[in-house]
Scaffold this active site. Structure first.
Site, mmCIF file in Angstrom:
data_model
loop_
_atom_site.group_PDB
_atom_site.id
_atom_site.type_symbol
_atom_site.label_atom_id
_atom_site.label_comp_id
_atom_site.label_asym_id
_atom_site.label_seq_id
_atom_site.Cartn_x
_atom_site.Cartn_y
_atom_site.Cartn_z
ATOM 1 N N GLU A 226 0.824 -1.223 0.000
ATOM 2 C CA GLU A 226 0.000 0.000 0.000
ATOM 3 C C GLU A 226 0.850 1.262 0.000
ATOM 4 O O GLU A 226 0.832 2.056 0.933
ATOM 5 C CB GLU A 226 -0.957 -0.010 1.193
ATOM 6 C CG GLU A 226 -1.928 -1.163 1.114
ATOM 7 C CD GLU A 226 -3.083 -1.069 2.113
ATOM 8 O OE1 GLU A 226 -4.135 -1.632 1.834
ATOM 9 O OE2 GLU A 226 -2.909 -0.454 3.165
ATOM 10 N N GLU B 1 -5.879 -7.948 -1.599
ATOM 11 C CA GLU B 1 -6.567 -7.961 -0.301
ATOM 12 C C GLU B 1 -8.026 -7.583 -0.499
ATOM 13 O O GLU B 1 -8.326 -6.641 -1.245
ATOM 14 C CB GLU B 1 -5.961 -6.948 0.689
ATOM 15 C CG GLU B 1 -4.621 -7.325 1.230
ATOM 16 C CD GLU B 1 -4.066 -6.295 2.216
ATOM 17 O OE1 GLU B 1 -4.856 -5.612 2.897
ATOM 18 O OE2 GLU B 1 -2.831 -6.170 2.285
HETATM 19 P P1 P53 Z 1 -6.972 -3.456 9.430
HETATM 20 C C1 P53 Z 1 -6.048 1.656 4.644
HETATM 21 C C2 P53 Z 1 -7.095 1.387 3.785
HETATM 22 C C3 P53 Z 1 -7.314 0.090 3.378
HETATM 23 C C4 P53 Z 1 -6.509 -0.951 3.849
HETATM 24 O O1 P53 Z 1 -6.764 -3.261 7.859
HETATM 25 C C5 P53 Z 1 -5.459 -0.687 4.696
HETATM 26 C C6 P53 Z 1 -5.227 0.632 5.102
HETATM 27 C C7 P53 Z 1 -4.121 0.983 6.013
HETATM 28 O O2 P53 Z 1 -4.147 0.301 7.170
HETATM 29 O O3 P53 Z 1 -4.579 -1.638 5.152
HETATM 30 C C8 P53 Z 1 -4.561 -2.964 4.657
HETATM 31 O O4 P53 Z 1 -6.106 -4.574 9.845
HETATM 32 C C9 P53 Z 1 -3.214 -3.566 5.000
HETATM 33 C C10 P53 Z 1 -3.279 -4.749 5.923
HETATM 34 C C11 P53 Z 1 -4.422 -4.566 6.896
HETATM 35 C C12 P53 Z 1 -5.717 -4.539 6.120
HETATM 36 O O5 P53 Z 1 -5.711 -3.524 5.138
HETATM 37 O O6 P53 Z 1 -6.586 -2.176 10.050
HETATM 38 O O7 P53 Z 1 -2.460 -3.899 3.871
HETATM 39 O O8 P53 Z 1 -2.040 -4.899 6.560
HETATM 40 O O9 P53 Z 1 -4.463 -5.506 7.909
HETATM 41 C C13 P53 Z 1 -6.937 -4.343 7.003
HETATM 42 O O10 P53 Z 1 -8.406 -3.792 9.592
#
Ligand code: P53
Length: 484
Positions: free
Chosen positions: A190, A385
């Protein structure tokens, strides 16, 4: 409905700092992720606050942890010791790819050593070999929000050009060691988050800059150094193996204008250029787009970029694009009620439901996004993701009836299928996550994304045992029948 594409890759994604634990073994250094404490009183919809408390002092204090705080990412889900069991479960769910990240802190704990740490290399050799034994293709994120503390402490993060060289050395080591075990490489997770949360992305700390304008300047300069490092490793990797595959990773928050007022349409275009397209543009097209120069001028960003660097960017672009997709939002010139959007504050959309963390669920938006990116870049796409975080507990049958997750995943998969019918070249999907992990932003264990439940609570109490949720069985069946 049958899923169209037969050679599609299906699997799950995790990140070292959120799963491994074992933060202090075999010479590993601490990373920024492992120095952020669990905050029990955190407002789940105000994530920005969780980062405001990150100061040099709080980071230094965390090393000895005299206050006895809990640092969840030091423990993760103990994947470091249990990865064999986890990979077996992924395979049994009929996954054929696993996206994982390698911890820089295990390979070059200080960043500036001459020689890599053998114990660290050995761990990933074993992990990657085990993936192959389970017939899993591997996508590696080289750095996923876990910059080693010594690189922040001594070098002040990516603002320092020495860090480019340290990253290149780290990557060369990985290519030398694991070329045959890795199918796809993503240099930086990201990469756009570095601009909104530089602590996590580029390791620069706000307090090191005298004014807001110096801080903005530093954010983009540090990002530029990441872009350069990416191009450089593409060049090096391709010399070592012409078939090596490099992608980017962007946090993709697609937004819609709040209404058809041209002013709001334009505002949305501006927002999408700055928060999303800029990053793909540089890496896929190999140059800084025209609109960013205007933004730099208006914000006194004086980017230091040489002619040689411009050439490097132009000659070393992506093979494919990956992005994370969780939610969409709206934009407007007028101030509107904001939904959280995880570090990226975006407007609410009355047509969408949101999760407990304020993430607005939008499967159709995924089809829109895939079409947009395909139109714009004509590069193969991969969703690295996508998933839903929910508070869950095991029921008396030792499972979780997570029908909402089945609905979330299947609705998104349906839209991928539609995009494929639209002619979009999208070749794979790794859900976040195959197994519960510690949350990246809020450090909670209780924000669960997995098909597999892990018995740890927010304070790492529990057996750590793995239990299959209803969605695990659903996914396995979907992979057998291809029927969504
Ligand atoms: P958590 C921002 C927007 C979308 C996804 O997030 C993001 C972020 C920044 O955190 O992060 C990604 O665990 C990231 C993963 C993370 C996942 O989204 O805060 O690549 O490491 O765990 C979900 O709910």
């Amino acid at each position: 409905m049958k899923f169209e594409r037969k050679d599609f890759l299906w699997g799950g994604a995790t990140a070292a700092a959120q799963v491994e634990g074992a933060y202090d073994v075999d010479g590993k250094s601490l990373t920024i992720s492992e120095m952020r404490p669990y905050q029990s009183k955190l407002d789940r919809k105000k994530l920005e606050d969780s980062l405001k408390t990150l100061t040099r002092k709080s980071l230094v204090d965390s090393i000895e942890n005299k206050e006895g705080l809990h640092y969840p990412k030091r423990y993760g889900i103990d994947h470091y010791n249990r990865y064999k069991e986890d990979l077996k479960l992924f395979k049994e769910a009929n996954m054929n790819i696993y996206r994982l990240s390698i911890a820089w802190s295990r390979i070059f704990p200080n960043g500036d050593e001459k020689e890599p740490n053998k114990k660290g290399l050995e761990f990933y050799k074993n992990l990657l070999t085990e993936c192959k034994k389970n017939n899993l293709k591997v996508m590696v994120t080289i750095n996923h929000f876990d910059l080693p503390w010594p690189i922040i402490d001594k070098y002040k993060g990516w603002i320092n050009r020495d860090v480019i060289d340290m990253f290149i050395k780290y990557c060369k080591t990985l290519f030398n060691e694991y070329m045959d075990l890795v199918d796809y490489w993503l240099p930086i997770n990201e990469i756009n988050i570095g601009v909104v949360a530089p602590e996590l992305g580029t390791g620069i700390l706000k307090e090191d800059y005298k004014s807001e304008s110096e801080y903005i300047q530093a954010k983009y300069q540090a990002l530029h150094h990441q872009f350069i490092a990416c191009s450089k490793i593409f060049e090096i990797g391709r010399k070592m193996n012409k078939d090596i595959k490099f992608g980017c990773m962007v946090a993709n928050v697609t937004t819609y204008p709040s209404d058809c007022n041209p002013i709001n349409q334009r505002e949305n275009q501006r927002f999408q250029q700055l928060s999303r397209f800029f990053f793909y543009d540089v890496m896929a097209r190999g140059e800084y787009p025209s609109y960013i120069w205007r933004y730099f001028k208006e914000n006194n960003v004086n980017l230091i970029i040489s002619e040689e660097e411009k050439k490097l960017l132009k000659n070393n672009t992506l093979d494919f694009i990956t992005f994370s997709y969780y939610m969409t939002g709206t934009t407007s010139k007028e101030s509107v009620e904001k939904s959280n959007g995880n570090l990226m504050s975006v407007g609410k959309n009355p047509f969408l439901k949101e999760t407990e963390w304020g993430w607005q669920i939008d499967p159709v938006g995924l089809r829109i996004t895939l079409n947009q990116l395909w139109d714009r870049y004509q590069l193969p796409l991969f969703i690295s993701e996508n998933g839903i975080g929910v508070v869950e507990t095991l029921n008396k049958n030792n499972t979780v009836e997570d029908d909402y997750r089945i609905e979330y995943l299947s609705k998104h998969i349906e839209q991928i299928n539609e995009a494929i019918k639209d002619g979009v070249d999208v070749f794979g999907y790794t859900m976040w996550t195959p197994i519960d992990v510690v949350s990246a932003t809020t450090n909670e264990m209780s924000k669960r994304y997995g098909l597999i439940y892990v018995d740890y609570d927010d304070y790492h109490n529990g057996s750590g045992n793995r239990y299959l949720k209803k969605s695990y069985h659903w996914f396995k069946k979907f992979r057998e029948t291809g029927e969504i």
